[in-house]
Design an enzyme around this catalytic site. Structure first.
Site, mmCIF file in Angstrom:
data_model
loop_
_atom_site.group_PDB
_atom_site.id
_atom_site.type_symbol
_atom_site.label_atom_id
_atom_site.label_comp_id
_atom_site.label_asym_id
_atom_site.label_seq_id
_atom_site.Cartn_x
_atom_site.Cartn_y
_atom_site.Cartn_z
ATOM 1 C CE1 TYR A 56 0.827 11.638 -5.525
ATOM 2 C CE2 TYR A 56 2.732 13.060 -5.819
ATOM 3 C CZ TYR A 56 2.165 11.913 -5.318
ATOM 4 O OH TYR A 56 2.923 11.015 -4.612
ATOM 5 C CD GLN A 91 -1.272 1.451 3.854
ATOM 6 O OE1 GLN A 91 -0.052 1.523 3.747
ATOM 7 N NE2 GLN A 91 -1.914 0.298 3.768
ATOM 8 C CG ASP A 94 -8.786 5.629 -4.151
ATOM 9 O OD1 ASP A 94 -9.735 5.630 -3.338
ATOM 10 O OD2 ASP A 94 -8.073 4.616 -4.349
ATOM 11 C CG HIS A 109 -0.202 7.065 3.305
ATOM 12 N ND1 HIS A 109 0.068 5.816 2.813
ATOM 13 C CD2 HIS A 109 0.422 7.132 4.521
ATOM 14 C CE1 HIS A 109 0.819 5.145 3.674
ATOM 15 N NE2 HIS A 109 1.040 5.915 4.726
ATOM 16 C CB ALA A 219 -10.373 -6.512 -2.500
HETATM 17 C C1 BJW Z 1 -4.899 -7.008 -4.056
HETATM 18 C C2 BJW Z 1 -5.569 -6.899 -5.266
HETATM 19 C C3 BJW Z 1 -6.924 -7.269 -5.273
HETATM 20 C C4 BJW Z 1 -3.542 -6.269 -5.607
HETATM 21 N N1 BJW Z 1 -7.504 -7.685 -4.141
HETATM 22 N N2 BJW Z 1 -5.489 -7.435 -2.959
HETATM 23 C C5 BJW Z 1 13.312 1.567 7.246
HETATM 24 C C6 BJW Z 1 12.608 0.640 7.972
HETATM 25 C C7 BJW Z 1 11.283 0.876 8.375
HETATM 26 C C8 BJW Z 1 10.661 2.065 8.053
HETATM 27 C C9 BJW Z 1 11.375 2.998 7.336
HETATM 28 C C10 BJW Z 1 12.676 2.755 6.945
HETATM 29 N N3 BJW Z 1 13.115 3.829 6.249
HETATM 30 C C11 BJW Z 1 12.115 4.739 6.205
HETATM 31 C C12 BJW Z 1 11.047 4.233 6.860
HETATM 32 C C13 BJW Z 1 9.723 4.888 7.035
HETATM 33 C C14 BJW Z 1 8.971 4.952 5.706
HETATM 34 C C15 BJW Z 1 8.829 3.547 5.147
HETATM 35 O O1 BJW Z 1 7.983 2.772 5.544
HETATM 36 N N4 BJW Z 1 9.646 3.200 4.155
HETATM 37 C C16 BJW Z 1 9.608 1.865 3.587
HETATM 38 C C17 BJW Z 1 9.836 1.962 2.098
HETATM 39 C C18 BJW Z 1 10.618 1.005 4.304
HETATM 40 N N5 BJW Z 1 7.656 5.515 6.003
HETATM 41 C C19 BJW Z 1 7.456 6.825 6.009
HETATM 42 O O2 BJW Z 1 8.334 7.615 5.700
HETATM 43 C C20 BJW Z 1 6.108 7.294 6.494
HETATM 44 N N6 BJW Z 1 6.265 8.266 7.501
HETATM 45 C C21 BJW Z 1 6.863 7.975 8.676
HETATM 46 O O3 BJW Z 1 7.292 6.871 8.931
HETATM 47 O O4 BJW Z 1 6.880 9.027 9.552
HETATM 48 C C22 BJW Z 1 7.541 8.845 10.808
HETATM 49 C C23 BJW Z 1 6.712 8.161 11.855
HETATM 50 C C24 BJW Z 1 7.333 7.633 12.941
HETATM 51 C C25 BJW Z 1 6.590 7.008 13.928
HETATM 52 C C26 BJW Z 1 5.217 6.925 13.829
HETATM 53 C C27 BJW Z 1 4.608 7.449 12.745
HETATM 54 C C28 BJW Z 1 5.351 8.052 11.753
HETATM 55 C C29 BJW Z 1 5.330 7.931 5.359
HETATM 56 C C30 BJW Z 1 4.913 6.921 4.342
HETATM 57 C C31 BJW Z 1 4.238 7.614 3.175
HETATM 58 C C32 BJW Z 1 3.799 6.619 2.113
HETATM 59 N N7 BJW Z 1 3.325 7.314 1.003
HETATM 60 C C33 BJW Z 1 2.850 6.537 -0.140
HETATM 61 C C34 BJW Z 1 2.583 7.494 -1.298
HETATM 62 C C35 BJW Z 1 1.229 8.159 -1.139
HETATM 63 C C36 BJW Z 1 0.904 9.017 -2.274
HETATM 64 C C37 BJW Z 1 0.696 8.354 -3.580
HETATM 65 O O5 BJW Z 1 -0.302 7.664 -3.720
HETATM 66 O O6 BJW Z 1 1.509 8.584 -4.465
HETATM 67 O O7 BJW Z 1 1.687 5.812 0.141
HETATM 68 S S1 BJW Z 1 4.013 5.261 -0.585
HETATM 69 C C38 BJW Z 1 2.807 4.153 -1.185
HETATM 70 O O8 BJW Z 1 2.894 2.915 -0.435
HETATM 71 C C39 BJW Z 1 1.452 4.789 -0.855
HETATM 72 C C40 BJW Z 1 0.702 3.631 -0.273
HETATM 73 O O9 BJW Z 1 -0.333 4.129 0.555
HETATM 74 C C41 BJW Z 1 1.762 2.851 0.448
HETATM 75 C C42 BJW Z 1 1.410 1.425 0.706
HETATM 76 O O10 BJW Z 1 1.210 0.756 -0.493
HETATM 77 P P1 BJW Z 1 0.076 -0.341 -0.579
HETATM 78 O O11 BJW Z 1 -1.253 0.260 -0.446
HETATM 79 O O12 BJW Z 1 0.391 -1.441 0.346
HETATM 80 O O13 BJW Z 1 0.210 -0.795 -2.114
HETATM 81 P P2 BJW Z 1 1.175 -1.912 -2.756
HETATM 82 O O14 BJW Z 1 1.173 -1.682 -4.218
HETATM 83 O O15 BJW Z 1 2.484 -1.959 -2.089
HETATM 84 O O16 BJW Z 1 0.469 -3.306 -2.418
HETATM 85 C C43 BJW Z 1 -0.796 -3.644 -2.960
HETATM 86 C C44 BJW Z 1 -1.212 -5.000 -2.363
HETATM 87 O O17 BJW Z 1 -2.522 -5.282 -2.828
HETATM 88 C C45 BJW Z 1 -0.316 -6.170 -2.786
HETATM 89 O O18 BJW Z 1 -0.015 -6.960 -1.639
HETATM 90 C C46 BJW Z 1 -1.174 -6.949 -3.776
HETATM 91 O O19 BJW Z 1 -0.948 -8.341 -3.717
HETATM 92 C C47 BJW Z 1 -2.568 -6.610 -3.286
HETATM 93 N N8 BJW Z 1 -3.604 -6.665 -4.316
HETATM 94 N N9 BJW Z 1 -4.692 -6.486 -6.243
HETATM 95 C C48 BJW Z 1 -6.736 -7.782 -3.015
HETATM 96 N N10 BJW Z 1 -7.667 -7.216 -6.417
#
Ligand code: BJW
Length: 234
Positions: A56, A91, A94, A109, A219
């Site tokens: 980080y 999410q 930055d 996040h 985007a």
């Molecule tokens: C473009 C582009 C351009 C590219 N123009 N587009 C089983 C089933 C369901 C859920 C779970 C499960 N087991 C565990 C869970 C829960 C878990 C989870 O979801 N896990 C999954 C892996 C299944 N979630 C959690 O644990 C969360 N907490 C939680 O659920 O608490 C309990 C709760 C219960 C009830 C209510 C509420 C809460 C916490 C999640 C924490 C995520 N943390 C991270 C790290 C942050 C720190 C860091 O930056 O290092 O957050 S993980 C990472 O993924 C980061 C992001 O915010 C997040 C999402 O990623 P994002 O933004 O979607 O990025 P990408 O790379 O995946 O996608 C980019 C997209 O952009 C792509 O589609 C490209 O095509 C597109 N793109 N260029 C437009 N120019």
């Protein structure tokens, strides 16, 4: 469009990709060189704090070399001009939304430029490196950690987000893969409460089928077009 008053906009890593910040998944993604379980869980932090803090620290330092792009700027313009309720839920950890001027913003996040005290829960602005066991300015405990929501931890602001989704007339998801919950479920929640749903993404995402409409492209093109359309209707 004429009846749209309340907006919720969810943003993900794709929004900042054209500013030069890596997305998480896919080729060249941020986690290609790191196993997610090595850096992004409370267990990993406990096991190897130096590794997690260094990961980080590098990400925080990288912020100095990037700037908001046309999509961040368009959303800030929408925030400044939109007469109804509006909430940008990002999410991203930055600070490009706020540097573009967005105000009605929630970092669900966490934030790279913030430190969280694991002892007292205080969150403080933080610049520069954050060595493990740094002292908390509020309680003095040697317990500061990156203010990042790891897997298994509760995202910030869920009550506020769910209230906004319940009142939304339009939910827009921008640059997110729909792979991580609870954010990936917001589209269903918004639709359940009667909002129209729109996805703006480079390619179809895991949750595309939940959206009424998906527009595909970078985007920096799609977001300004969408914002112009929304502001034209008001
Ligand atoms: C473009 C582009 C351009 C590219 N123009 N587009 C089983 C089933 C369901 C859920 C779970 C499960 N087991 C565990 C869970 C829960 C878990 C989870 O979801 N896990 C999954 C892996 C299944 N979630 C959690 O644990 C969360 N907490 C939680 O659920 O608490 C309990 C709760 C219960 C009830 C209510 C509420 C809460 C916490 C999640 C924490 C995520 N943390 C991270 C790290 C942050 C720190 C860091 O930056 O290092 O957050 S993980 C990472 O993924 C980061 C992001 O915010 C997040 C999402 O990623 P994002 O933004 O979607 O990025 P990408 O790379 O995946 O996608 C980019 C997209 O952009 C792509 O589609 C490209 O095509 C597109 N793109 N260029 C437009 N120019």
């Amino acid at each position: 469009m004429a009846s749209i008053r309340n907006l919720v906009l969810l943003t993900g890593a794709g929004l900042s990709a054209e500013s030069g910040l890596a997305t998480f998944r896919g080729p060249g993604g941020l986690w290609e060189g790191h196993r997610v379980e090595d850096v992004c869980t409370p267990e990993a932090l406990a096991r190897d704090p130096a590794l997690v803090h260094r990961f980080y620290d590098l990400r925080r330092a990288a912020l100095d070399n990037v700037a908001p792009n046309a999509a961040h700027e368009a959303l800030a313009r929408l925030d400044a001009s939109w007469p109804g309720e509006l909430l940008i839920v990002t999410q991203n950890v930055d600070d490009l939304h706020e540097r573009a001027g967005a105000r009605r913003l929630l970092h669900m996040h966490g934030e790279l430029r913030s430190a969280l005290c694991a002892a007292c829960g205080t969150r403080n602005r933080h610049e520069g490196a954050l060595p493990p066991a740094s002292p908390c300015p509020a309680c003095g405990a040697a317990a500061l950690r990156p203010d990042i929501v790891f897997f298994g931890e509760m995202p910030y602001g869920m009550d506020r987000i769910e209230a906004a989704l319940a009142e939304a007339d339009l939910f827009v998801s921008i640059g997110t893969s729909g792979a991580v919950y609870p954010a990936a479920g917001f589209v269903q929640m918004a639709a359940h409460f009667g909002a129209a749903t729109l996805e703006l993404n480079l390619e179809r995402s895991a949750g595309s089928h939940w959206f009424e409409e998906s527009r595909l492209g970078p985007a920096t093109q799609l977001v300004p077009q969408c914002v112009d359309g929304l502001l034209a209707q008001g």
